[in-house]
Design an enzyme around this catalytic site. Structure first.
Site, PDB file in Angstrom:
ATOM      1  CE1 TYR A 128      -2.262   3.332   2.539  1.00  0.00           C
ATOM      2  CE2 TYR A 128      -3.639   2.615   0.722  1.00  0.00           C
ATOM      3  CZ  TYR A 128      -3.346   3.533   1.701  1.00  0.00           C
ATOM      4  OH  TYR A 128      -4.111   4.670   1.845  1.00  0.00           O
ATOM      5  CG  ASP A 223       6.030   3.776   0.243  1.00  0.00           C
ATOM      6  OD1 ASP A 223       4.824   3.640  -0.030  1.00  0.00           O
ATOM      7  OD2 ASP A 223       6.431   4.449   1.213  1.00  0.00           O
ATOM      8  CE  LYS A 251       2.791   4.796   7.800  1.00  0.00           C
ATOM      9  NZ  LYS A 251       1.409   4.787   8.279  1.00  0.00           N
TER      10      LYS A 251
HETATM   11  P1  KE4 Z   1      -0.337   8.479   4.541  1.00  0.00           P
HETATM   12  O1  KE4 Z   1      -0.927   9.231   3.357  1.00  0.00           O
HETATM   13  O2  KE4 Z   1      -1.388   7.642   5.258  1.00  0.00           O
HETATM   14  O3  KE4 Z   1       0.466   9.385   5.478  1.00  0.00           O
HETATM   15  O4  KE4 Z   1       0.751   7.465   3.963  1.00  0.00           O
HETATM   16  C1  KE4 Z   1       0.377   6.545   2.969  1.00  0.00           C
HETATM   17  C2  KE4 Z   1       1.330   5.362   3.016  1.00  0.00           C
HETATM   18  C3  KE4 Z   1       2.329   5.282   2.062  1.00  0.00           C
HETATM   19  N1  KE4 Z   1       3.205   4.259   2.070  1.00  0.00           N
HETATM   20  C4  KE4 Z   1       3.149   3.281   3.016  1.00  0.00           C
HETATM   21  C5  KE4 Z   1       4.144   2.168   2.980  1.00  0.00           C
HETATM   22  C6  KE4 Z   1       2.149   3.321   4.011  1.00  0.00           C
HETATM   23  O5  KE4 Z   1       2.081   2.335   4.942  1.00  0.00           O
HETATM   24  C7  KE4 Z   1       1.220   4.385   4.029  1.00  0.00           C
HETATM   25  C8  KE4 Z   1       0.101   4.479   5.043  1.00  0.00           C
HETATM   26  N2  KE4 Z   1      -0.001   3.407   5.984  1.00  0.00           N
HETATM   27  C9  KE4 Z   1      -1.346   3.127   6.462  1.00  0.00           C
HETATM   28  C10 KE4 Z   1      -1.329   1.915   7.397  1.00  0.00           C
HETATM   29  N3  KE4 Z   1      -0.340   0.963   7.139  1.00  0.00           N
HETATM   30  C11 KE4 Z   1      -1.941   4.322   7.137  1.00  0.00           C
HETATM   31  C12 KE4 Z   1      -3.138   4.044   8.003  1.00  0.00           C
HETATM   32  C13 KE4 Z   1      -4.390   4.653   7.427  1.00  0.00           C
HETATM   33  O6  KE4 Z   1      -4.564   4.610   6.182  1.00  0.00           O
HETATM   34  O7  KE4 Z   1      -5.218   5.141   8.241  1.00  0.00           O
END
Ligand code: KE4
Length: 411
Positions: A128, A223, A251
């Site tokens: 993801y 990523d 994060k």
């Molecule tokens: P954000 O847009 O949520 O800050 O980041 C997206 C993203 C991009 N790349 C990786 C590897 C990620 O894990 C994420 C976001 N992670 C999820 C949970 N694993 C966020 C939780 C959510 O969507 O509420």
């Protein structure tokens, strides 16, 4: 708010029951609005590696907020954060701060397409990368295929420019490159996957991607939104010594406030406006409060022994959970690296999305609810990573192991 949440996974759809409303957090603990305390292994999906409300982060944000919250102009602090990241991750010779991981990935993909003049992107099933349109695609039929929309609202011709292969299936990647070699702008990969649960790269997988990208002229994008500053101060690329062309972060670098970043070689990054033709912008990019929190967090992580301490605590926890699984005669596999791990209720190794999907998610839901009822808050999905923070004490770890044993026994 749709389902009462601002992000779907928070609705507990995968585990059932009513989501908990959190009132506050400190160290390794969360408190809900009814005053119940939870030991937290979600860590806000990754950012809270120091634990919640770390004094250095709180102080930095309090100081920053007295000076105002946003200027829409450059500040020394964001230059310092960019420099700190570049020093930690040398492949990011030049970088841009944005406000989320999604924005970092979306920008990196646009840059890869603009720099190469190519359209196709290859991603891996189960990884993801945020909710940019071209990343919300799922595998069509067959092993190495063009994506089909994984969400309403993503036009087929957008999804059709994303290719999908199974994680760790290097032959499928080779097939894709053999067919579309000179049309692939980039391969984007979680160097250690965290979004199908934790899944490691097979030996040679990332190195193989590097070689294929080199020979085709496609860019390799790591990523590291989860793994950056989580597994090591220099990201997973520092552990595996594979140098991506672009890296995305999020994060942890915001210390729990909204910060993302993307960066790579100067030659590539100089294509970004206003230096070059690839446009990317943001009102709150490099926001002073978020940057203050990020700098304070990274200063703590730069200290000697931090990652060894995190790894030691996590290994202690994992061996306890493993023992509890054996005693309860429940088949489980635990994939752990550094301070991130996933417990799969599966009787065979998990090394890609299909094998992760074979895990018993009904058992996971019972495990999640049982732990929650006993004051331990896990990520509400079997396809997520659990996180140990510097604030988790040995007593917390031992309490968790004892609780896991009771909960698994009751399943
Ligand atoms: P954000 O847009 O949520 O800050 O980041 C997206 C993203 C991009 N790349 C990786 C590897 C990620 O894990 C994420 C976001 N992670 C999820 C949970 N694993 C966020 C939780 C959510 O969507 O509420």
């Amino acid at each position: 708010m749709p389902a009462g949440v601002n992000s779907p996974v928070r609705a507990f759809g995968a585990v059932g029951g009513e989501p908990v409303l959190i009132a506050r957090a400190k160290g390794a603990h969360l408190w809900d609005v009814d005053g119940n305390r939870y030991l937290d292994y979600m860590g806000s999906w990754g950012p809270m590696i120091l634990g919640h409300a770390h004094p250095a982060v709180v102080k930095a944000v309090k100081t920053a907020v007295e000076r105002g919250t946003s200027y829409g102009a450059s500040t020394e602090a964001e230059i310092e954060l960019a420099g700190t990241i570049r020093k930690a991750i040398p492949s990011m010779e030049m970088l841009r701060l944005v406000s989320s991981g999604t924005e970092a990935v979306m920008s990196a993909l646009r840059l890869a397409r603009g720099y190469t003049g190519r359209d196709l992107i290859l991603k891996f099933n189960g990884c993801y990368h945020g909710h940019a349109d071209s990343m919300l695609v799922k595998a069509g039929s067959g092993a190495a295929t063009f994506g089909i929309s994984g969400s309403a609202g993503v036009p087929a011709d957008v999804a059709g420019k994303t290719l999908i292969a199974e994680y760790n299936d290097f032959d499928a990647v080779r097939t894709i490159f053999a067919r579309h070699d000179d049309k692939i702008a980039a391969v984007i990969v979680e160097p250690v996957a965290g979004n199908m649960g934790v899944v490691f790269p097979a030996s040679g997988f990332l190195e193989g991607l590097r070689k294929l990208c080199d020979s085709s002229g496609a860019l390799l994008i790591f990523d590291e939104v989860i793994t950056g500053f989580r597994l090591r101060y220099g990201g997973y690329q520092d552990i595996i010594s594979v140098r991506p062309d672009l890296t995305t972060l999020g994060k942890i670098i915001g210390g729990g406030l909204p910060v993302g970043a993307y960066g790579g070689s100067k030659e590539i990054m100089q294509q970004v406006a206003p230096l070059g033709p690839v446009y990317q912008a943001g009102t709150l990019s490099g926001n002073p409060l978020a940057v203050a929190a990020g700098l304070a967090a990274l200063r703590q992580l730069a200290k000697k022994g931090v990652y060894e301490k995190l790894e030691k605590k996590t290994r202690r926890l994992i061996s306890g959970i493993r023992g509890a699984g054996l005693k309860a005669e429940l088949p489980l596999r635990i994939n752990q690296v550094g301070s991130m791990f996933t417990v799969f209720f599966a009787d065979s190794e998990v090394m890609d999305f299909p094998s992760a999907a074979r895990a018993d998610m009904d058992v996971f839901s019972a495990y999640f609810q049982g732990m929650l009822a006993k004051g331990i808050y896990l990520p509400p999905s079997g396809y997520e990573a659990n996180f140990v923070s510097l604030a988790h004490s040995e007593a917390d770890i031992d309490k968790t192991v004892g609780t896991v044993a009771k909960v698994l026994d009751s399943i």
